[in-house]
Design a protein around this motif. Sequence first.
Motif, PDB file in Angstrom:
ATOM      1  N   GLY A 147       0.731  -1.370   0.148  1.00 47.73           N
ATOM      2  CA  GLY A 147      -0.021  -0.259  -0.028  1.00 47.73           C
ATOM      3  C   GLY A 147       0.780   1.218   0.030  1.00 47.73           C
ATOM      4  N   VAL A 148       1.654   1.263   1.047  1.00 46.36           N
ATOM      5  CA  VAL A 148       2.773   2.434   0.858  1.00 46.36           C
ATOM      6  C   VAL A 148       3.341   2.701  -0.457  1.00 46.36           C
ATOM      7  CG1 VAL A 148       4.965   3.157   1.729  1.00 46.36           C
ATOM      8  CG2 VAL A 148       3.285   2.169   3.558  1.00 46.36           C
ATOM      9  N   LEU A 149       3.907   1.803  -1.098  1.00 44.80           N
ATOM     10  CA  LEU A 149       4.417   1.725  -2.424  1.00 44.80           C
ATOM     11  C   LEU A 149       3.383   2.428  -3.595  1.00 44.80           C
ATOM     12  CD1 LEU A 149       7.293  -0.842  -2.490  1.00 44.80           C
ATOM     13  CD2 LEU A 149       7.412   1.787  -2.395  1.00 44.80           C
ATOM     14  N   ALA A 150       2.290   1.620  -3.462  1.00 44.40           N
ATOM     15  CA  ALA A 150       1.232   2.135  -4.376  1.00 44.40           C
ATOM     16  C   ALA A 150       0.847   3.809  -4.182  1.00 44.40           C
ATOM     17  CB  ALA A 150      -0.003   1.138  -4.159  1.00 44.40           C
ATOM     18  N   GLY A 151       0.888   4.155  -2.912  1.00 41.77           N
ATOM     19  CA  GLY A 151       0.560   5.263  -2.589  1.00 41.77           C
ATOM     20  C   GLY A 151       1.593   6.343  -3.106  1.00 41.77           C
ATOM     21  N   LEU A 152       2.809   5.724  -3.040  1.00 40.93           N
ATOM     22  CA  LEU A 152       3.987   6.548  -3.661  1.00 40.93           C
ATOM     23  C   LEU A 152       3.797   6.684  -5.192  1.00 40.93           C
ATOM     24  CD1 LEU A 152       7.023   5.668  -1.431  1.00 40.93           C
ATOM     25  CD2 LEU A 152       5.876   8.031  -1.570  1.00 40.93           C
ATOM     26  N   GLY A 153       3.551   5.667  -5.916  1.00 39.68           N
ATOM     27  CA  GLY A 153       2.978   5.553  -7.261  1.00 39.68           C
ATOM     28  C   GLY A 153       2.110   6.676  -7.438  1.00 39.68           C
ATOM     29  N   GLY A 154       1.135   6.721  -6.513  1.00 38.49           N
ATOM     30  CA  GLY A 154       0.006   7.732  -6.810  1.00 38.49           C
ATOM     31  C   GLY A 154       0.599   9.364  -6.877  1.00 38.49           C
ATOM     32  N   ALA A 155       1.394   9.260  -5.837  1.00 41.93           N
ATOM     33  CA  ALA A 155       2.261  10.592  -5.635  1.00 41.93           C
ATOM     34  C   ALA A 155       2.931  10.882  -6.858  1.00 41.93           C
ATOM     35  CB  ALA A 155       2.811  10.574  -4.392  1.00 41.93           C
TER      36      ALA A 155
END
Lengths: 506, 311, 354
Positions: B198-206
């Motif tokens: 989730g953290v990395l997907a969030g960074l991907g979104g960012a």
Amino acid sequence: MSDLAPLVSLRGICKSFPPVVANDEVDFELRAGEIHALLGENGAGKSTLLSILAGLYRPDAGELHVAGRACRLTSPRQARRLGIGMVHQHFLQADRLTVLDNLLLGVPDLPLLVRKSRLVRRIDEVAQRHGLQVPLAEPVGTLPVGERQKVELLRVLLQEARVLVLDEPTAVLSRPETESLFAMLRSFAAGGGGVIFISHKLDEVLELADRVTVLRRGRNAGTFPGAGLDAAELARRMVGHGVPPVRREPPGEQPAAEEVVRLEEVTVRGPRGETQLAGLNLSLRAGELLGIAGVAGSGQRALAELLAGLVLPHAGRLLLAGQVQSRWSPRRARAAGVALVPEDRLGQGLAPSLTVAENLILTERDRFTRWGILCRTRIREHAQERIAGEQIACRGPTARAGTLSGGNLQKLILARELERPPRLLIAAYPCRGLDLQAAERVRAALLRTARQGAAVLLISEDLDELLRLADRIGVLYAGRLLACRPTATLSREGLGLLLGGREGPS
Amino acid sequence: MTCGSLLTLLLAAAVSAGTPILLAGLGELIAEKAGVLNLGVEGMMLVGALTAFAVAAATGSPWAGATAAAVVTGVFALLHALPVVLLGVDPVVSGLALVLLGSGLSASFGRPFIGQPATAFSDLPLPGLSGLPGIGPVLFTHDPLVTLGLLLVPGVALWLRSTRPGLLLRICGENPQLADAQGHPVLWYRIGATVAGGVLAGLGGAALSLAETPSWVDGLAAGRGWIALALVVFAGWSPWRLLLGAWLFGGLVAVGFRAQAFGLDLPTYGLKLLPYLATLLVLVFASTGRLRRHLGAPAALGRPYSRERRE
Amino acid sequence: MSWRLEPRAEPGLLVEAGWLVLAVLVAVLAGALLFAGAGAPPLAALGLLVTEPFGSGYGLAETLVRTVPLACCGLAVAFARQANLWNIGAEGQLMIGALGASWLPLAGPPLPEAGQWPLLLLAGALSGACWGGIAALLRAFRGVNEILSTLMLNYVGISLVEGLVHGPWKGADGFPYTDFFGPGWRLPLLTGRVHAGLLGVIALAVVLHLLLARTRLGLELRVVGAAPETARTSGIPVRTRLVLALTLGGAFAGLAGALEVAGVEGRLHGGLAQGVGYTAILVAFLARGNLLAVLPTALALAALTVGGDGVQMAYPGVSAATVLVFQGLLLLLVLLGGRLAGFRLRRSPGGGRP
């Protein structure tokens, strides 16, 4: 270490998986420096006992002492810390990972950042000491079983275990592999450790064990010193003195019936290329009931699936009524009159979320269909008739199959498979898990089917059952058919020896 | 414009456009290595993209935005991790619910931000490396999230291969019984890996909303989460091959969006199709026999684990 | 003493219903919170969710119009689920169905007016079937995960339609939609905006329900879905059944597209699907594998969208996507409730693990 403080002692261990009672008040003791064999038929509760020792299951009742101290094993990690190392029968390994990765898991105080070169040296050192060299870079799943077992042993030894627990360690090993394993175990025990192992191979038990404990139906049936026992005595203690076997009336002199199925030098390999059946020859005549005995995993499943069309032979020929079957499939098998009572009732025999009535017609779909439409009335009537006839306990034709009890599931499968007399019936462990009455019904159905002229192949782990029902009994051992003899020439002891891979007096 | 500089521009655009997919894909890779299938990547990316955009706008710092995206999306992933890992809920349905929730939440709370200028990351050329001929402008003259992605690939690969938690995580995905028998908390590893995903997907979104397309619109991720999922399969669960796939797809996306800017006259909608069609092809390729056996999925992927269940 | 969850053999109907009601209640509560957070009075807004879709003739008609594609796509998902396949591609199949249907009036051969709309529906269903069939063949013969492939085909399908309406099929006024089709291509209307497709989809659900329950093919599909190994031992051709389930599913979603074109919009444009294909997954999930139940669950979710629009009109602070959030919550909570119904809380001696 003296005999007064055993390495491990278990008292009054009970464990049940309702409705099965796996261990019932079992006492067991392992002394330092001894190799202790655990013996018993399939389902006698050996594996459960070992799993309790390894911290995998928690006992319902009973006490456990390790090195004289009472303790409660609540996790495998705790067992490991107490110096108990388990080698599972079905290797507990991550197949796709390398040997090294699998071994690293066993290294106590593995550092956060794994510097492999240093650990490799440590592993090599332990491997050298015990004679267990293995290729570290290969994925474990690609190694032959003997090597895989070395990996398993090495992992346990890396944990500095004091007690080695091995579940059927030799079941899959060749003779030289077995010998080197024994040498290793002996030197381990000589160093003050203790070894517990399960085996079906009586010779090996006699060769290796200092003491033998026999489990029968979840209870301890006695512990004996290894010296002074012989194989026949062990076999007798293992199978017990039950009721004298009631045999099927020996058939009188009859003209040889027509041959239904014949296997010629058939070899079957598994998905990973391992040999499941090797050069099998088998012939089965109409009206004959052939029993197949063998310890678990000797190729029974492959044999059943081969005859049912689910797997194809890699070599050799399969003949049905004298015709070579080159394009063999489940549909062809069904069309040729092959019926299957599979080992996995819910997964291979039934669709649990479908109704009883639907399950009863799975293999006879065409008979209950007109223009592609199911004839509901006939299906319902058929179901009611079969439910009444076979005394299947259920809420009615519309009950979901998954809600039935084990015995009734089996009745359901039999009701379907035997509705029209098959030419060949394959029954894999048909009475496993059934209560006495249900099992008797199944056995009667098998005999009836054979009497009606079908060839019946009965795969079972229950020697009494085989001796009672079968005309001939064959023993599978590591994918080979050891013997295939008329039942009258066999005894329980003789079978016990054959199961252990030893041709004995008959 | 010379041919060489055009190529450099295109490659740089590919690296930049591939970063959101790369980050999200790395996250999914970690979760799947631990045995947890999470189809909710698209939803998580959207949540991350909006959080990053909003927090960056409020604080004036894209760094704060990216950090907030990581934290919020990590917590969001718990909605999948807890039911799936602890209760053995169907991961497919749960993942789809995550997609619905993520797109709904981001669209609801994102309304005021539509059409607002982004507090975007500016390019942060890496000293020393950005001057390298050819490779410098392509790889090392980007925003910090691209650099993070470049660092994470060897980082994750090394972590999985050569650290104790990495090894245990892989074993949880291959044979949870083994990890359990050795006394390691399988469930915690699995939950942790899902949250990391989730953290990395969030960074991907960012990376999407603060750098790649600095703006906010509904459904900003436009299927990148799903492409990331497919790329993990294509990559055979290897971070390095994932990097390759992400650049490839970044290239396709970049060509699609920037064809006109580069002065190419190609049908726009045909170009927009490219990444999705290519994903399909890649799936077919990755599913063929030999390759599949060689690089197969973690053995226990998508299977719940609980002890004391006989058989 | 400690508490632990233990699986129970077979949850009773009452237990399951209880958990379902609880899940819906929690979802409604969460919805109220969402409304309150967006500055709308929660009770009044919740009331609107009911009165808007059912409280007026106009609202009811709107609800029924939106039920049609939802039910069709719901059937597309639920039918594939019978064979244990996930059809996440209803959205794209709908668009391709609409595209194939529109091809007839836009570029097809001249046809007599009487046969126009039936052929248009057929064209839609066939195109949808092709779209679903791609994923079906890839799954059955190549082992390609159908979730990912149907999803990718969604984006491809939508982009294809977009490309056409922005390009060769652009209307005379230059906007990205086609011209209106002639009256022969339009479905007969029942009342107001409600078109004959409503009856069609009800009939379809009934027929499919009968197909599954009462035909050999249906039985075989269900066996393949419930126990593939049993299907194999019983001699059922598993692969062709898998292909059929997903291809027919595609046909139903394609039909939904054709119905939208011929019954509601009268022309083709890129915004036709509007997430219907994704909501359909929820429709099918809530129907729990019963194809007849797809009709009421589609109605309920259509009402939810209509009600959501009403709330959004009345309280401008509420976003259209609130409905999406609510759907996601509902899916997660019902899933959780269904799972928890399979457990019971037990006191166990000794230190228990959760």
